[in-house]
Design an enzyme around this catalytic site. Structure first.
Site, PDB file in Angstrom:
ATOM      1  N   HIS A  76       0.840  -1.206   0.000  1.00 18.90           N
ATOM      2  CA  HIS A  76       0.000   0.000   0.000  1.00 18.90           C
ATOM      3  C   HIS A  76       0.874   1.254   0.000  1.00 18.90           C
ATOM      4  O   HIS A  76       0.624   2.203  -0.764  1.00 18.90           O
ATOM      5  CB  HIS A  76      -0.918  -0.011   1.222  1.00 18.90           C
ATOM      6  CG  HIS A  76      -1.633   1.287   1.450  1.00 18.90           C
ATOM      7  ND1 HIS A  76      -2.876   1.563   0.920  1.00 18.90           N
ATOM      8  CD2 HIS A  76      -1.259   2.395   2.139  1.00 18.90           C
ATOM      9  CE1 HIS A  76      -3.241   2.775   1.280  1.00 18.90           C
ATOM     10  NE2 HIS A  76      -2.280   3.309   2.019  1.00 18.90           N
ATOM     11  N   GLU A  77       1.913   1.264   0.855  1.00 23.98           N
ATOM     12  CA  GLU A  77       2.805   2.425   0.901  1.00 23.98           C
ATOM     13  C   GLU A  77       3.550   2.588  -0.412  1.00 23.98           C
ATOM     14  O   GLU A  77       3.766   3.710  -0.884  1.00 23.98           O
ATOM     15  CB  GLU A  77       3.782   2.282   2.066  1.00 23.98           C
ATOM     16  CG  GLU A  77       3.137   2.217   3.442  1.00 23.98           C
ATOM     17  CD  GLU A  77       2.319   3.460   3.754  1.00 23.98           C
ATOM     18  OE1 GLU A  77       2.693   4.560   3.289  1.00 23.98           O
ATOM     19  OE2 GLU A  77       1.284   3.341   4.440  1.00 23.98           O
ATOM     20  N   HIS A 127       1.691   4.525  -3.058  1.00 20.32           N
ATOM     21  CA  HIS A 127       1.782   5.984  -3.043  1.00 20.32           C
ATOM     22  C   HIS A 127       2.936   6.467  -3.927  1.00 20.32           C
ATOM     23  O   HIS A 127       2.824   7.488  -4.606  1.00 20.32           O
ATOM     24  CB  HIS A 127       1.961   6.483  -1.613  1.00 20.32           C
ATOM     25  CG  HIS A 127       0.732   6.380  -0.776  1.00 20.32           C
ATOM     26  ND1 HIS A 127      -0.464   6.965  -1.127  1.00 20.32           N
ATOM     27  CD2 HIS A 127       0.503   5.747   0.415  1.00 20.32           C
ATOM     28  CE1 HIS A 127      -1.367   6.713  -0.198  1.00 20.32           C
ATOM     29  NE2 HIS A 127      -0.812   5.972   0.742  1.00 20.32           N
ATOM     30  N   GLU A 148      -5.484   7.260  -1.089  1.00 23.41           N
ATOM     31  CA  GLU A 148      -5.500   6.020  -0.302  1.00 23.41           C
ATOM     32  C   GLU A 148      -6.203   4.900  -1.063  1.00 23.41           C
ATOM     33  O   GLU A 148      -5.755   3.743  -1.041  1.00 23.41           O
ATOM     34  CB  GLU A 148      -6.179   6.258   1.048  1.00 23.41           C
ATOM     35  CG  GLU A 148      -5.424   7.194   1.978  1.00 23.41           C
ATOM     36  CD  GLU A 148      -4.025   6.717   2.283  1.00 23.41           C
ATOM     37  OE1 GLU A 148      -3.825   5.491   2.449  1.00 23.41           O
ATOM     38  OE2 GLU A 148      -3.118   7.567   2.344  1.00 23.41           O
ATOM     39  N   ASP A 206      -4.493   1.413  -2.172  1.00 23.93           N
ATOM     40  CA  ASP A 206      -5.118   0.117  -1.862  1.00 23.93           C
ATOM     41  C   ASP A 206      -5.211  -0.744  -3.115  1.00 23.93           C
ATOM     42  O   ASP A 206      -4.896  -1.945  -3.097  1.00 23.93           O
ATOM     43  CB  ASP A 206      -6.514   0.322  -1.277  1.00 23.93           C
ATOM     44  CG  ASP A 206      -6.491   0.716   0.192  1.00 23.93           C
ATOM     45  OD1 ASP A 206      -5.427   0.604   0.832  1.00 23.93           O
ATOM     46  OD2 ASP A 206      -7.542   1.163   0.690  1.00 23.93           O
TER      47      ASP A 206
END
Length: 419
Positions: free
Chosen positions: A280-281, A284, A362, A366
């Site tokens: 997930h990070e 970004h 976000e 995801d």
């Protein structure tokens, strides 16, 4: 009507309107969460126990009510510093004692920061040692709290005073376009801080040890290689010595990037779930959210410095906020402090925009994580983190639109199932 009086009215109106909206939002949040306290949402009934759901509701309500007290106190202090003449009095006292010049202006910054910190101290202590303690999150001792405070104060002086002196010097020496030079210096300082923070500043507060779980390390390295991401190292931070809350993050810039896991996160999640959280990070970065946020920060700060440059030469800006300036002498520190106090009052009304963009980011992260790892692992990890951090599953929808930088669990998990 004078420009100063008009500005006073505008400031007072924005402050009052903001208070009304904040009170309305907090009241909605408390009522909505309390109304749904006694039943776990159907989508989570098999995964979340009623006791955990009720703890999250109680924690949310307690934090929101505490936030109302902080808001009232903060508003009183803001009025005290501005319209009631507190900053004007402090400046005059220092002028009488020290005369004008750079040292007096640095003393004004220092005295303002120290007094503000002391006035906020009761709320800081209550939040840490009563509110967080009540719900089992606080792990900080008084000794550690005092040590953290001393380190922060020293770092603030060693880092903050030189950059403040540079800004004041530029305001006095760089002509009408001082704000452009100051913006450049401020951006360079922030980029430098991103480089030095992971290796020089963060270790002053926490211990960072290389990740020694061979299986997890192999999975994480494989994930980063698959995603085309390079980091200087994988580290575990002893976050548990301060709080039971869990997290993972990237820090640093360029070659100094590193991945940091809280030790609490590694205790709560299995290897697959940790991998999903990390993916997930990475999402970004892949969607260039970090670059976009930095670009937005650059643009907004440039606009802010330009606005400060314009306001600082108008006497109505000072008088309208309760300060009687000597326009024949430098008022640079006063201008900066008044600007810092006033901007959040007017900026509150555009606050929903950046958090809306953040929620969109976000969701994109995801989706990237699900494409790279297991969606089931990401869902399980999110549920554990929401539960362990006592995040409510039933926030008020309007409150979410104003304040939530991350989507509520129900929306995130619904997107995952739909995807």
């Amino acid at each position: 009507m004078s420009a100063a009086l008009l500005f006073t009215f505008a400031f007072a109106f924005a402050l009052a309107a903001g208070l009304v909206v904040k009170l309305w939002l907090a009241t909605r949040q408390v009522r909505h969460v309390a109304r749904h306290r006694d039943a776990v949402p159907a989508a989570f009934a098999q995964a979340i126990a009623l006791a955990a759901h009720q703890k999250a509701a109680d924690y949310t309500v307690a934090k929101t009510r505490f936030g109302l007290l902080e808001m009232a106190w903060g508003t009183a202090l803001l009025l005290g510093w501005t319209l009631l003449g507190g900053l004007d009095l402090l400046n005059k006292l220092l002028m009488d004692w020290m005369g004008g010049g750079m040292l007096q202006q640095l003393a004004l910054f220092s005295a303002f920061a120290l007094i503000s910190g002391l006035l906020d101290l009761p709320f800081t202590l209550w939040q840490t040692f009563r509110l967080e303690e009540r719900f089992g999150f606080n792990k900080m001792t008084w000794r550690l709290w005092l040590l953290d405070g001393a380190k922060s104060l020293l770092l603030g002086a060693l880092i903050g005073l030189p950059i403040a002196a540079l800004m004041l010097w530029l305001m006095g020496a760089a002509g009408n376009l001082w704000w452009l030079w100051a913006w450049g210096a401020w951006m360079a300082f922030n980029l430098l801080l991103m480089l030095v923070y992971p290796t020089f500043i963060a270790p002053l507060f926490n211990k960072f040890q290389p990740l020694d779980d061979a299986t997890l390390k192999a999975r994480v390295n494989a994930l980063m290689k698959r995603c085309g991401f390079a980091a200087k190292g994988l580290f575990v931070m002893d976050g548990s010595k301060r709080s039971a809350h869990a997290n993972a993050y990237f820090t640093g810039f360029g070659a100094s990037k590193r991945v940091v896991f809280y030790d609490t996160l590694l205790r709560q999640l299995n290897a697959g779930e940790v991998e999903a959280v990390l993916a997930h990070e990475l999402g970004h970065f892949k969607h260039r959210h970090v670059v976009k946020r930095m670009a937005a920060m650059f643009a907004l700060s440039l606009a802010g410095f330009a606005l400060l440059g314009w306001l600082s030469v108008h006497s109505w800006f000072y008088v309208g906020l309760g300060v009687q300036p000597n326009m024949a002498a430098p008022n640079d520190a006063l201008a900066i402090l008044l600007f810092m106090l006033a901007v959040p009052v007017f900026g509150f009304f555009v606050a929903p925009l950046p958090v809306r963009i953040s929620r969109k980011h976000e969701f994109e992260a995801d989706a990237y994580a699900i494409a790279q790892t297991s969606g089931a692992d990401l869902s399980a990890a999110l549920l554990k983190l929401y539960q362990d951090n006592a995040s409510t599953l039933t926030p008020d929808p309007v409150f979410v639109k104003f304040y939530y930088s991350h989507p509520p669990a129900s929306e995130r998990l619904a997107r995952m199932v739909a995807g």
